[in-house]
Design a protein around this motif. Structure first.
Motif, short mmCIF file in Angstrom:
data_model
loop_
_atom_site.label_atom_id
_atom_site.label_comp_id
_atom_site.label_asym_id
_atom_site.label_seq_id
_atom_site.Cartn_x
_atom_site.Cartn_y
_atom_site.Cartn_z
N ILE A 15 0.86 -1.19 0.00
CA ILE A 15 0.00 0.00 0.00
C ILE A 15 0.89 1.23 0.00
O ILE A 15 1.72 1.40 0.90
CB ILE A 15 -0.93 0.05 1.23
CG1 ILE A 15 -1.73 -1.25 1.37
CG2 ILE A 15 -1.87 1.25 1.13
CD1 ILE A 15 -2.60 -1.29 2.62
N TYR A 39 -7.45 1.72 4.95
CA TYR A 39 -6.83 0.90 3.90
C TYR A 39 -6.32 -0.41 4.48
O TYR A 39 -6.54 -1.49 3.94
CB TYR A 39 -5.65 1.64 3.27
CG TYR A 39 -5.98 2.83 2.42
CD1 TYR A 39 -6.44 2.68 1.11
CD2 TYR A 39 -5.80 4.12 2.90
CE1 TYR A 39 -6.71 3.78 0.31
CE2 TYR A 39 -6.07 5.22 2.12
CZ TYR A 39 -6.52 5.06 0.83
OH TYR A 39 -6.80 6.15 0.05
N SER A 74 -2.75 4.17 -3.15
CA SER A 74 -3.74 4.83 -2.30
C SER A 74 -3.94 6.30 -2.68
O SER A 74 -3.33 6.82 -3.61
CB SER A 74 -3.28 4.75 -0.84
OG SER A 74 -2.15 5.58 -0.63
#
Length: 250
Positions: A15, A39, A74
């Motif tokens: 991520i 997330y 992200s």
């Protein structure tokens, strides 16, 4: 994937993070890599193991992806207009060319490896820029009736709009519907999609809100923030992504 990590019982999902100056006990502006906990929670709940990625040098992208089964790009600040061949008209904020360069390198490498990839908000935008797509620096100049981000958290999180999906798209299949109410946390949008991408979702006023990669690369991008929606249906998107990571695991 590197044999060092094959013992992991969960797919490893990278991520991307965002670099910000934030107040801490060290001072009013402490240089930090940050990411919303949603997330991480969404990946964990879907059965993945989150691995947070800093803004490294572009040439390090292959080494990072050696560790991973999937990539989630992200949200964060705006994409620097220079990354898509424009000049900043004073309407792009918190830009970081170094972040653009690293994320573009990650995406190019993910494409080469056919690594399952999900882009969210800024991640969706840089996903298109990486493959020669372009953006509108202020979407309201072209789409004046789209809900407007006024900068106050309580206002931003209350804004929403409807997205329609192509009937034969991955997202229509994932959600089991061709429409979805999503949150509105953006002031820019995609103008043209990148090479090798197909638009599959649009707002009521015609903004491109979702894409999928053509061919055999499982890659999706969405303009909204599914990790922030308190709706069990959003779990299906992350579950689909994690399942693809499992299938592609070496």
């Amino acid at each position: 994937m590197s044999t060092t990590y094959k013992h992991s019982k969960k797919p490893l999902i990278g991520i991307t993070t965002w670099r910000r100056d934030l107040p801490t006990f060290l001072g009013e502006k402490t240089d930090l890599y940050t990411i919303g906990p949603e997330y991480v929670e969404a990946i964990e709940e879907a059965g993945g193991m989150p691995i947070l990625l800093p803004h490294a040098k572009p040439e390090a992208a292959p080494m990072y992806l050696d560790l991973l089964d999937g990539l989630l790009v992200s949200g964060g600040g705006d994409v620097d207009p220079s990354s898509y061949g424009q000049t900043n008209a004073g309407k792009s904020y918190d830009v970081k060319p170094s972040a653009d360069a690293f994320e573009i390198a990650l995406l190019h490498e993910a494409y080469k490896r056919k690594l399952p990839t999900l882009g969210i908000c800024r991640g969706f935008q840089i996903m298109q820029v990486a493959f020669e797509g372009t953006m509108l620096q202020d979407l309201h100049e072209v789409f004046p009736f789209h809900p407007k981000n006024e900068g106050k958290p309580e206002y931003i999180l209350s804004q929403n709009h409807t997205v329609s999906f192509a009937e034969d798209s991955i997202l229509a299949d994932v959600y089991g519907s061709v429409t979805r109410t999503v949150n509105t946390i953006h002031h820019q949008c995609i103008q043209t999609v990148g090479d090798g991408w197909t638009p599959i979702g649009w707002s009521e006023d015609g903004i491109i809100e979702a894409v999928q990669a053509s061919g055999d690369w499982l890659a999706l991008g969405v303009q909204w923030h599914p990790e922030k929606l308190k709706d069990e249906a959003e779990h299906k998107l992350f579950a689909y992504f994690i399942q693809a990571a499992w299938k592609g695991r070496k």
